[in-house]
Design a protein around this motif. Structure first.
Motif, short mmCIF file in Angstrom:
data_model
loop_
_atom_site.label_atom_id
_atom_site.label_comp_id
_atom_site.label_asym_id
_atom_site.label_seq_id
_atom_site.Cartn_x
_atom_site.Cartn_y
_atom_site.Cartn_z
N MET A 1 1.79 2.75 -14.96
CA MET A 1 0.70 2.51 -14.02
C MET A 1 0.87 3.35 -12.75
O MET A 1 -0.11 3.86 -12.22
N VAL A 2 2.10 3.46 -12.28
CA VAL A 2 2.37 4.29 -11.09
C VAL A 2 2.04 5.75 -11.40
O VAL A 2 1.45 6.45 -10.57
N LYS B 1 -1.77 5.98 -11.49
CA LYS B 1 -2.40 5.75 -10.19
C LYS B 1 -1.38 5.91 -9.08
O LYS B 1 -1.02 4.94 -8.40
N PRO B 2 -0.91 7.12 -8.85
CA PRO B 2 0.16 7.32 -7.87
C PRO B 2 -0.23 6.99 -6.43
O PRO B 2 0.64 6.76 -5.60
N ASP B 3 -1.52 6.94 -6.15
CA ASP B 3 -1.96 6.65 -4.78
C ASP B 3 -2.40 5.20 -4.59
O ASP B 3 -2.97 4.86 -3.56
N GLU B 4 -2.10 4.35 -5.56
CA GLU B 4 -2.45 2.93 -5.48
C GLU B 4 -1.25 2.14 -4.96
O GLU B 4 -0.26 1.96 -5.68
N PRO B 5 -1.32 1.65 -3.71
CA PRO B 5 -0.15 0.97 -3.15
C PRO B 5 0.23 -0.32 -3.87
O PRO B 5 1.42 -0.63 -3.98
N PHE B 6 -0.75 -1.08 -4.36
CA PHE B 6 -0.42 -2.35 -5.00
C PHE B 6 0.44 -2.14 -6.24
O PHE B 6 1.35 -2.94 -6.51
N VAL B 7 0.20 -1.07 -6.98
CA VAL B 7 1.00 -0.79 -8.17
C VAL B 7 2.44 -0.46 -7.78
O VAL B 7 3.39 -0.94 -8.39
N ARG B 8 2.60 0.32 -6.72
CA ARG B 8 3.95 0.65 -6.24
C ARG B 8 4.66 -0.61 -5.72
O ARG B 8 5.85 -0.77 -5.91
N TYR B 9 3.91 -1.47 -5.07
CA TYR B 9 4.46 -2.73 -4.59
C TYR B 9 4.95 -3.57 -5.78
O TYR B 9 6.05 -4.13 -5.76
N GLY B 10 4.14 -3.64 -6.81
CA GLY B 10 4.53 -4.38 -8.01
C GLY B 10 5.79 -3.83 -8.64
O GLY B 10 6.66 -4.59 -9.09
N LEU B 11 5.92 -2.52 -8.66
CA LEU B 11 7.12 -1.88 -9.21
C LEU B 11 8.35 -2.25 -8.38
O LEU B 11 9.39 -2.62 -8.92
N ALA B 12 8.22 -2.17 -7.07
CA ALA B 12 9.35 -2.52 -6.18
C ALA B 12 9.76 -3.97 -6.38
O ALA B 12 10.96 -4.28 -6.46
#
Length: 97
Positions: free
Chosen positions: A5-6, A9-20
């Motif tokens: 997903m990251v 959608k590399p510019d989607e903050p919620f996905v990066r938050y979910g990964l973290a």
């Protein structure tokens, strides 16, 4: 799945938050730190990340780094007019004094 997903959608903050958060849950702390760092560097206005990132660092005994993250989050919350997050971040920051 979150990594895909990251990538999609590399510019989607919620996905990066979910990964973290997933790295944190899996006890992959250095990966979580890296993911949170990338998130707040790319999306400084994504306020929810600061509290979770600061809490992670505090839990790892990285007090000074946690303070820096909370302070950065306080500025982002103030700028975004997010009073709820501002209160949570301030309480977390004050708890480290």
């Amino acid at each position: 799945m979150l990594l895909k997903m990251v990538e999609a959608k590399p510019d989607e903050p919620f996905v990066r938050y979910g990964l973290a958060m997933e790295y944190r849950k899996l006890q992959r702390m250095e990966d979580a730190i890296s993911a949170f760092t990338t998130l707040i560097d790319r999306h400084a206005g994504y306020v929810p990340a600061y509290l979770m990132f600061g809490n992670l660092l505090d839990g790892l005994g990285r007090r000074e780094q946690a303070i820096a993250v909370y302070d950065r989050g306080l500025a982002a919350a103030e700028q975004g007019g997010d009073d709820h997050a501002l209160g949570e971040l301030r309480a977390a920051r004050d708890g480290l004094k």
